[in-house]
Design a protein around this motif. Structure first.
Motif, PDB file in Angstrom:
ATOM      1  N   ASP A 355       7.501 -75.948  29.813  1.00  0.00           N
ATOM      2  CA  ASP A 355       7.191 -75.911  28.391  1.00  0.00           C
ATOM      3  C   ASP A 355       7.737 -74.675  27.693  1.00  0.00           C
ATOM      4  O   ASP A 355       7.471 -74.462  26.507  1.00  0.00           O
ATOM      5  CB  ASP A 355       5.669 -75.973  28.184  1.00  0.00           C
ATOM      6  CG  ASP A 355       5.085 -77.274  28.708  1.00  0.00           C
ATOM      7  OD1 ASP A 355       5.712 -78.320  28.486  1.00  0.00           O
ATOM      8  OD2 ASP A 355       4.011 -77.217  29.331  1.00  0.00           O
ATOM      9  N   PHE A 356       8.498 -73.867  28.412  1.00  0.00           N
ATOM     10  CA  PHE A 356       9.062 -72.652  27.834  1.00  0.00           C
ATOM     11  C   PHE A 356      10.569 -72.794  27.655  1.00  0.00           C
ATOM     12  O   PHE A 356      11.256 -73.416  28.479  1.00  0.00           O
ATOM     13  CB  PHE A 356       8.769 -71.432  28.719  1.00  0.00           C
ATOM     14  CG  PHE A 356       7.335 -70.986  28.698  1.00  0.00           C
ATOM     15  CD1 PHE A 356       6.890 -70.084  27.750  1.00  0.00           C
ATOM     16  CD2 PHE A 356       6.442 -71.481  29.637  1.00  0.00           C
ATOM     17  CE1 PHE A 356       5.563 -69.675  27.735  1.00  0.00           C
ATOM     18  CE2 PHE A 356       5.116 -71.081  29.631  1.00  0.00           C
ATOM     19  CZ  PHE A 356       4.675 -70.165  28.673  1.00  0.00           C
ATOM     20  N   SER A 357      11.051 -72.197  26.595  1.00  0.00           N
ATOM     21  CA  SER A 357      12.486 -72.156  26.351  1.00  0.00           C
ATOM     22  C   SER A 357      12.857 -70.727  26.011  1.00  0.00           C
ATOM     23  O   SER A 357      12.207 -70.083  25.177  1.00  0.00           O
ATOM     24  CB  SER A 357      12.875 -73.085  25.195  1.00  0.00           C
ATOM     25  OG  SER A 357      14.261 -73.021  24.953  1.00  0.00           O
ATOM     26  N   PHE A 385       2.457 -77.908  23.227  1.00  0.00           N
ATOM     27  CA  PHE A 385       1.957 -78.842  22.222  1.00  0.00           C
ATOM     28  C   PHE A 385       3.163 -79.354  21.442  1.00  0.00           C
ATOM     29  O   PHE A 385       3.739 -78.635  20.628  1.00  0.00           O
ATOM     30  CB  PHE A 385       0.950 -78.148  21.297  1.00  0.00           C
ATOM     31  CG  PHE A 385      -0.111 -77.373  22.048  1.00  0.00           C
ATOM     32  CD1 PHE A 385      -1.145 -78.047  22.687  1.00  0.00           C
ATOM     33  CD2 PHE A 385      -0.059 -75.995  22.123  1.00  0.00           C
ATOM     34  CE1 PHE A 385      -2.113 -77.345  23.385  1.00  0.00           C
ATOM     35  CE2 PHE A 385      -1.022 -75.283  22.811  1.00  0.00           C
ATOM     36  CZ  PHE A 385      -2.054 -75.969  23.453  1.00  0.00           C
ATOM     37  N   LYS A 386       3.562 -80.578  21.711  1.00  0.00           N
ATOM     38  CA  LYS A 386       4.804 -81.117  21.159  1.00  0.00           C
ATOM     39  C   LYS A 386       4.822 -81.098  19.635  1.00  0.00           C
ATOM     40  O   LYS A 386       5.881 -80.952  19.028  1.00  0.00           O
ATOM     41  CB  LYS A 386       5.016 -82.539  21.669  1.00  0.00           C
ATOM     42  CG  LYS A 386       5.093 -82.655  23.188  1.00  0.00           C
ATOM     43  CD  LYS A 386       6.238 -81.807  23.746  1.00  0.00           C
ATOM     44  CE  LYS A 386       6.320 -81.939  25.266  1.00  0.00           C
ATOM     45  NZ  LYS A 386       7.373 -81.058  25.828  1.00  0.00           N
ATOM     46  N   MET A 387       3.655 -81.243  19.028  1.00  0.00           N
ATOM     47  CA  MET A 387       3.597 -81.250  17.571  1.00  0.00           C
ATOM     48  C   MET A 387       3.470 -79.849  16.984  1.00  0.00           C
ATOM     49  O   MET A 387       3.550 -79.678  15.768  1.00  0.00           O
ATOM     50  CB  MET A 387       2.417 -82.107  17.092  1.00  0.00           C
ATOM     51  CG  MET A 387       2.542 -83.581  17.409  1.00  0.00           C
ATOM     52  SD  MET A 387       1.135 -84.535  16.795  1.00  0.00           S
ATOM     53  CE  MET A 387       1.200 -84.194  15.027  1.00  0.00           C
ATOM     54  N   PHE A 408       5.614 -70.830  13.741  1.00  0.00           N
ATOM     55  CA  PHE A 408       5.278 -72.092  14.386  1.00  0.00           C
ATOM     56  C   PHE A 408       5.899 -73.233  13.593  1.00  0.00           C
ATOM     57  O   PHE A 408       6.363 -73.069  12.446  1.00  0.00           O
ATOM     58  CB  PHE A 408       3.754 -72.280  14.469  1.00  0.00           C
ATOM     59  CG  PHE A 408       3.082 -72.408  13.122  1.00  0.00           C
ATOM     60  CD1 PHE A 408       2.922 -73.659  12.510  1.00  0.00           C
ATOM     61  CD2 PHE A 408       2.609 -71.287  12.457  1.00  0.00           C
ATOM     62  CE1 PHE A 408       2.315 -73.775  11.275  1.00  0.00           C
ATOM     63  CE2 PHE A 408       1.999 -71.399  11.209  1.00  0.00           C
ATOM     64  CZ  PHE A 408       1.849 -72.645  10.626  1.00  0.00           C
ATOM     65  N   GLY A 409       5.919 -74.414  14.199  1.00  0.00           N
ATOM     66  CA  GLY A 409       6.395 -75.613  13.533  1.00  0.00           C
ATOM     67  C   GLY A 409       5.374 -76.734  13.642  1.00  0.00           C
ATOM     68  O   GLY A 409       4.457 -76.694  14.474  1.00  0.00           O
ATOM     69  N   LEU A 410       5.527 -77.717  12.791  1.00  0.00           N
ATOM     70  CA  LEU A 410       4.733 -78.940  12.849  1.00  0.00           C
ATOM     71  C   LEU A 410       5.699 -80.117  12.945  1.00  0.00           C
ATOM     72  O   LEU A 410       6.628 -80.223  12.139  1.00  0.00           O
ATOM     73  CB  LEU A 410       3.843 -79.080  11.620  1.00  0.00           C
ATOM     74  CG  LEU A 410       2.727 -78.036  11.444  1.00  0.00           C
ATOM     75  CD1 LEU A 410       2.015 -78.249  10.111  1.00  0.00           C
ATOM     76  CD2 LEU A 410       1.735 -78.111  12.601  1.00  0.00           C
ATOM     77  N   ARG A 411       5.501 -80.982  13.933  1.00  0.00           N
ATOM     78  CA  ARG A 411       6.417 -82.091  14.167  1.00  0.00           C
ATOM     79  C   ARG A 411       5.687 -83.424  14.006  1.00  0.00           C
ATOM     80  O   ARG A 411       4.709 -83.692  14.714  1.00  0.00           O
ATOM     81  CB  ARG A 411       7.015 -82.002  15.579  1.00  0.00           C
ATOM     82  CG  ARG A 411       7.767 -80.708  15.865  1.00  0.00           C
ATOM     83  CD  ARG A 411       9.066 -80.639  15.081  1.00  0.00           C
ATOM     84  NE  ARG A 411       9.774 -79.412  15.370  1.00  0.00           N
ATOM     85  CZ  ARG A 411       9.736 -78.338  14.592  1.00  0.00           C
ATOM     86  NH1 ARG A 411       8.995 -78.363  13.486  1.00  0.00           N
ATOM     87  NH2 ARG A 411      10.407 -77.259  14.910  1.00  0.00           N
ATOM     88  N   PHE A 412       6.152 -84.236  13.054  1.00  0.00           N
ATOM     89  CA  PHE A 412       5.616 -85.567  12.843  1.00  0.00           C
ATOM     90  C   PHE A 412       6.747 -86.584  12.946  1.00  0.00           C
ATOM     91  O   PHE A 412       7.921 -86.213  13.074  1.00  0.00           O
ATOM     92  CB  PHE A 412       4.924 -85.654  11.475  1.00  0.00           C
ATOM     93  CG  PHE A 412       3.813 -84.658  11.292  1.00  0.00           C
ATOM     94  CD1 PHE A 412       2.565 -84.897  11.837  1.00  0.00           C
ATOM     95  CD2 PHE A 412       4.020 -83.471  10.585  1.00  0.00           C
ATOM     96  CE1 PHE A 412       1.539 -83.983  11.671  1.00  0.00           C
ATOM     97  CE2 PHE A 412       3.005 -82.557  10.415  1.00  0.00           C
ATOM     98  CZ  PHE A 412       1.754 -82.812  10.964  1.00  0.00           C
TER      99      PHE A 412
END
Length: 444
Positions: A355-357, A385-387, A408-412
């Motif tokens: 889960d780390f990049s 947390f993918k979202m 942070f980002g929010l992914r929908f």
């Protein structure tokens, strides 16, 4: 106005910029137009066929002021009549000319699979102010030496790049070369550079010479400019002010071309590497709407007259102002004036572990119109947390500038949102600015 509000105004005016997590890594996870300007080969929206995005970015940095100085010196009620306090107050400037570097950019872009079209009006430059003005304001005139107001050339330009980009997988074309990479992609961006405005100015022979009975101020100003819609300065030697008028060359005042080329590939399932050359051959030719403005000024005034100026009426002030300008001219430049567009090379790498990049890149500028030094950047993101991806990034610009970013980002399914903060040359109060920003994209 309270101290907290002054801090907020200072921070926002000093450096307010858009922070986007996609700009942090520029790796194979960035598949839309955000890779333009970094590595065009990553343009590959296979899962999201169509995307519309709007981003804004505004940045204003300087080489001197920090938030600590604002809190502990400017707003602390320091006694400037004390020589030690005054010296500490001014030490932030290091007796160096003040450098202000604004950059403003907006972007409206469309992405369709591995194609992209973007419109990105932007302006950038470097404005220099002589430290001698600050020294004179706090210490007054020094009768033992002349005060110089000369600086290097200040530069500002506004350009609208219209960029068309495309990338594709080239594995089948390089399979015979035994290259230890897979999923190799190449990308190219063609940029039409539409010139909006150019302004360059320099003060020369600018001196304040004073003694007990007389003050002499003189100097020369030379400016080269090209403005949208062919505007130019109407100079009137008998008037205290000049004005702008429309010329005959309406529309964009300059044009040019630039090319981006990038290539990338997977060295393993976890490692991706890319190399790109950006804005190659990039120049803007400012054509017949370019003008050269020259002005010389000189003022000789006695100590007695200096004390009387505050009591002058409007007619007397106008007469004094108009007498300062000894010569003024504004002429069209016959030849085309060409300015460079920021050109640079980027080498980037990305390592993915669960889960780390982790990622880094090196930027090598080919000119100094915007990037002044070789830059090294490194960062990491957490994608458990993918979202809700989290990221942190640090950038070293030469030997004496450090920027850090976090957000942070929010992914929908049909919408992406990013938020971040950044500080320049320090952490918390020791920094020279705070950046807060966001970006959003709509996917179909």
């Amino acid at each position: 106005m309270n101290k907290f509000l002054l801090n907020i105004i200072f921070l926002l005016s000093l450096c307010f910029t858009n922070i986007n997590s996609d700009y942090i890594f520029f790796n194979s996870d960035v598949k839309d137009h955000h890779c333009i300007g970094f590595n065009s080969s990553y343009l590959n929206n296979e899962n999201t066929k169509f995307m519309i995005s709007f981003n804004t970015q505004a940045k204003f940095t300087n080489n001197s002021l920090t938030l600590d100085w604002v809190n502990n010196s400017l707003l602390s009620g320091i006694n400037l009549e004390n020589e030690n306090d005054k010296s500490n107050f001014l030490s932030i400037f290091n007796e160096e000319n003040i450098s202000l570097s604004p950059m403003i950019q907006s972007q409206f872009a469309f992405s369709y699979m591995n194609y992209s079209l973007s419109f990105t009006p932007q302006s950038f430059g470097n404005i220099l102010l002589p430290y001698s003005i600050i020294d004179m304001a706090f210490y007054g005139l020094n009768f033992d030496k002349d005060i110089s107001l000369d600086t290097d050339k200040s530069h500002f330009q506004a350009v609208l790049p219209i960029t068309f980009s495309h990338s594709r997988n080239i594995d089948k074309y390089v399979s015979n070369f035994n290259i230890p990479f897979k999923n190799i992609r190449a990308g190219v961006s063609t940029k039409i550079l539409m010139g909006l405005a150019l302004f360059e100015t320099q003060f020369t022979n600018s001196v304040i010479d004073s003694d007990d009975d007389n003050i002499k101020i003189k100097g020369d100003i030379k400016s080269t400019y090209s403005l949208f819609d062919g505007k130019y300065i109407i100079s009137e030697i008998d008037s205290i002010s000049s004005s702008f008028e429309f010329g005959s060359d309406f529309g964009f005042s300059g044009s040019g071309l630039a090319l981006d080329f990038g290539i990338s590939g997977d060295y393993s399932d976890n490692i991706n590497i890319g190399l790109s050359f950006n804005n190659i051959f990039g120049t803007v030719a400012w054509k017949s709407s370019t003008y050269e403005y020259n002005m010389s000024y000189e003022l000789n005034i006695s100590s007695d007259q200096l004390e009387e100026i505050s009591d002058y009426n409007e007619v007397q002030k106008d007469s004094l102002n108009s007498s300062i300008i000894t010569s003024e001219s504004n002429t069209a430049v016959a030849q085309t004036n060409t300015t460079p567009y920021p050109s640079y090379m980027l080498l980037n790498g990305n390592y993915q572990y669960k889960d780390f990049s982790a990622a880094s890149h090196i930027l090598v500028p080919f000119n100094d119109i915007y990037y002044k030094n070789i830059q090294f950047s490194a960062g990491t993101s957490y994608n458990k947390f993918k979202m809700l991806p989290l990221f942190f990034w640090i950038n070293f610009d030469g030997l004496d500038h450090i920027n850090w970013y976090s957000g942070f980002g929010l992914r929908f399914k049909n919408y992406d949102f990013n938020f971040g903060i950044s500080q320049v040359d320090g952490f918390l109060n020791s920094s020279k600015g705070l950046s807060i920003g966001l970006s959003q994209s709509f996917k179909f």
